[in-house]
Design an enzyme around this catalytic site. Structure first.
Site, PDB file in Angstrom:
ATOM      1  N   GLU A   1       0.940  -1.164  -0.060  1.00  0.00           N
ATOM      2  CA  GLU A   1       0.043  -0.093  -0.024  1.00  0.00           C
ATOM      3  C   GLU A   1       0.688   1.128  -0.034  1.00  0.00           C
ATOM      4  O   GLU A   1       1.939   1.170   0.372  1.00  0.00           O
ATOM      5  CB  GLU A   1      -0.848  -0.106   1.293  1.00  0.00           C
ATOM      6  CG  GLU A   1      -2.304  -0.375   1.139  1.00  0.00           C
ATOM      7  CD  GLU A   1      -3.261   0.337   0.137  1.00  0.00           C
ATOM      8  OE1 GLU A   1      -2.813   1.455  -0.468  1.00  0.00           O
ATOM      9  OE2 GLU A   1      -4.460   0.326   0.279  1.00  0.00           O
ATOM     10  N   ASP A   2       0.425   2.367  -0.346  1.00  0.00           N
ATOM     11  CA  ASP A   2       0.933   3.693  -0.151  1.00  0.00           C
ATOM     12  C   ASP A   2       0.852   4.459   0.724  1.00  0.00           C
ATOM     13  O   ASP A   2       1.736   4.746   1.484  1.00  0.00           O
ATOM     14  CB  ASP A   2       0.369   4.543  -1.534  1.00  0.00           C
ATOM     15  CG  ASP A   2      -1.076   4.818  -1.321  1.00  0.00           C
ATOM     16  OD1 ASP A   2      -1.687   4.126  -0.671  1.00  0.00           O
ATOM     17  OD2 ASP A   2      -1.348   5.660  -2.053  1.00  0.00           O
TER      18      ASP A   2
ATOM     19  N   ARG B   1      -0.043  12.215  -8.674  1.00  0.00           N
ATOM     20  CA  ARG B   1       0.580  11.241  -8.238  1.00  0.00           C
ATOM     21  C   ARG B   1       1.930  10.810  -9.130  1.00  0.00           C
ATOM     22  O   ARG B   1       2.808   9.912  -8.725  1.00  0.00           O
ATOM     23  CB  ARG B   1      -0.240   9.978  -9.306  1.00  0.00           C
ATOM     24  CG  ARG B   1      -1.596   9.636  -8.398  1.00  0.00           C
ATOM     25  CD  ARG B   1      -2.232   8.631  -9.132  1.00  0.00           C
ATOM     26  NE  ARG B   1      -3.589   8.264  -8.963  1.00  0.00           N
ATOM     27  CZ  ARG B   1      -4.322   7.637  -7.693  1.00  0.00           C
ATOM     28  NH1 ARG B   1      -3.412   7.314  -7.022  1.00  0.00           N
ATOM     29  NH2 ARG B   1      -5.637   7.707  -7.763  1.00  0.00           N
TER      30      ARG B   1
ATOM     31  N   PHE C   1      -1.914  16.567   4.421  1.00  0.00           N
ATOM     32  CA  PHE C   1      -2.312  16.272   3.127  1.00  0.00           C
ATOM     33  C   PHE C   1      -1.238  15.994   2.293  1.00  0.00           C
ATOM     34  O   PHE C   1      -0.477  16.895   1.674  1.00  0.00           O
ATOM     35  CB  PHE C   1      -3.272  17.247   2.555  1.00  0.00           C
ATOM     36  CG  PHE C   1      -4.418  16.684   1.407  1.00  0.00           C
ATOM     37  CD1 PHE C   1      -3.861  15.927   0.484  1.00  0.00           C
ATOM     38  CD2 PHE C   1      -5.651  16.754   1.692  1.00  0.00           C
ATOM     39  CE1 PHE C   1      -4.636  15.085  -0.399  1.00  0.00           C
ATOM     40  CE2 PHE C   1      -6.499  15.943   1.023  1.00  0.00           C
ATOM     41  CZ  PHE C   1      -5.993  15.409  -0.283  1.00  0.00           C
TER      42      PHE C   1
ATOM     43  N   ASP D   1      -4.052   5.145   6.678  1.00  0.00           N
ATOM     44  CA  ASP D   1      -4.516   6.315   7.317  1.00  0.00           C
ATOM     45  C   ASP D   1      -5.270   5.887   8.340  1.00  0.00           C
ATOM     46  O   ASP D   1      -4.883   5.453   9.431  1.00  0.00           O
ATOM     47  CB  ASP D   1      -5.114   7.094   6.075  1.00  0.00           C
ATOM     48  CG  ASP D   1      -5.491   8.437   6.233  1.00  0.00           C
ATOM     49  OD1 ASP D   1      -5.647   8.820   7.254  1.00  0.00           O
ATOM     50  OD2 ASP D   1      -5.708   9.318   5.225  1.00  0.00           O
TER      51      ASP D   1
HETATM   52  C1  PRP Z   1      -5.870   5.261  -0.268  1.00  0.00           C
HETATM   53  C2  PRP Z   1      -4.647   4.390  -0.084  1.00  0.00           C
HETATM   54  C3  PRP Z   1      -5.262   3.436   0.845  1.00  0.00           C
HETATM   55  C4  PRP Z   1      -6.517   4.064   1.653  1.00  0.00           C
HETATM   56  C5  PRP Z   1      -5.872   4.420   2.919  1.00  0.00           C
HETATM   57  O1  PRP Z   1      -6.557   4.717  -1.367  1.00  0.00           O
HETATM   58  O2  PRP Z   1      -4.153   3.887  -1.116  1.00  0.00           O
HETATM   59  O3  PRP Z   1      -5.805   2.254   0.010  1.00  0.00           O
HETATM   60  O4  PRP Z   1      -6.717   5.104   0.881  1.00  0.00           O
HETATM   61  O5  PRP Z   1      -6.735   4.783   3.624  1.00  0.00           O
HETATM   62  P1  PRP Z   1      -7.369   4.355   4.934  1.00  0.00           P
HETATM   63  O6  PRP Z   1      -6.303   3.849   5.705  1.00  0.00           O
HETATM   64  O7  PRP Z   1      -8.025   5.486   5.740  1.00  0.00           O
HETATM   65  O8  PRP Z   1      -8.294   3.172   4.627  1.00  0.00           O
HETATM   66  P2  PRP Z   1      -7.540   5.704  -2.097  1.00  0.00           P
HETATM   67  O9  PRP Z   1      -8.909   5.382  -1.882  1.00  0.00           O
HETATM   68  O10 PRP Z   1      -7.241   7.366  -2.123  1.00  0.00           O
HETATM   69  O11 PRP Z   1      -7.319   5.145  -3.958  1.00  0.00           O
HETATM   70  P3  PRP Z   1      -5.965   5.269  -4.585  1.00  0.00           P
HETATM   71  O12 PRP Z   1      -5.066   4.285  -4.211  1.00  0.00           O
HETATM   72  O13 PRP Z   1      -6.341   4.862  -5.798  1.00  0.00           O
HETATM   73  O14 PRP Z   1      -5.463   6.779  -4.588  1.00  0.00           O
END
Ligand code: PRP
Length: 180
Positions: free
Chosen positions: A99-100, A165, A152, A103
């Site tokens: 994962e990136d 991105r 952010f 949160d």
């Molecule tokens: C982001 C990120 C995780 C998630 C983390 O995805 O890549 O999947 O949010 O948030 P959390 O810990 O509050 O669940 P996003 O829905 O923004 O999609 P993306 O990866 O396509 O940017």
């Protein structure tokens, strides 16, 4: 030169590469030549995934999942919708979810629970960024790049409204960009 919407660079491309080297070395050691199925969670993790996998010294398979939050924003239950699932069975495999960012932790909590039901040999989480201040779900990453403050962040895969991105560094967005 900084993009006009960027307040500051938080983590440079060089720092990311150095830390990714360290994480890859740890993963290579932890799995000691065992095969690993690396699962990239689209789309934010793509750049971290691409850099991480090529630094790991093990037999690696790739797979991809795309998820999105249910309705507007993640529900408190942390239920997420699977837009694209892993393409094959994971039973008996060593799985690392990539994962990136962690949160609230709701996405990873849901994903880990879901994948565990498919009886992998092991399941771990690698995340470039961790924002512990925002955590709601009881979940920890096994391999974390950097802890970040509750700001952010965009770049190196992370977006705001699908933009930024492709920035090579992890950056803090100017508040006026998302407040307007
Ligand atoms: C982001 C990120 C995780 C998630 C983390 O995805 O890549 O999947 O949010 O948030 P959390 O810990 O509050 O669940 P996003 O829905 O923004 O999609 P993306 O990866 O396509 O940017």
């Amino acid at each position: 030169m900084l993009h006009k919407d960027i307040k500051k660079v938080l983590i440079t491309a060089e720092e990311i590469q150095k830390r990714t080297d360290e994480i890859a070395a740890r993963i290579s050691k932890d799995y000691e030549g065992e095969p690993i199925l690396m699962v990239c969670i689209l789309r934010g993790a793509v750049l971290f995934f691409a850099d991480l996998v090529r630094k790991i010294n093990a037999e690696i398979n790739f797979d991809f999942m795309a998820v999105s939050s249910y309705g507007a924003g993640l529900s408190s239950s942390g239920e997420v919708r699977i837009m694209k699932d892993i393409s094959g069975p994971i039973q008996g495999k060593n799985v690392i979810i990539v994962e990136d960012i962690i949160d609230s932790g709701n996405t990873l909590c849901y994903l880990k629970r879901l994948l565990k039901q498919r009886h992998p040999k092991s399941i771990r989480i690698a995340a470039l960024l961790d924002k512990p201040e925002r955590r709601e779900a009881d979940i920890e990453g096994d391999y974390i790049g950097f802890k970040v403050p509750n700001e952010f962040v965009v770049g190196y895969g992370l977006d705001y409204n699908e933009k930024y991105r492709n920035l090579p560094d992890v950056c803090v967005l100017k508040p006026e960009v998302y407040e307007k």
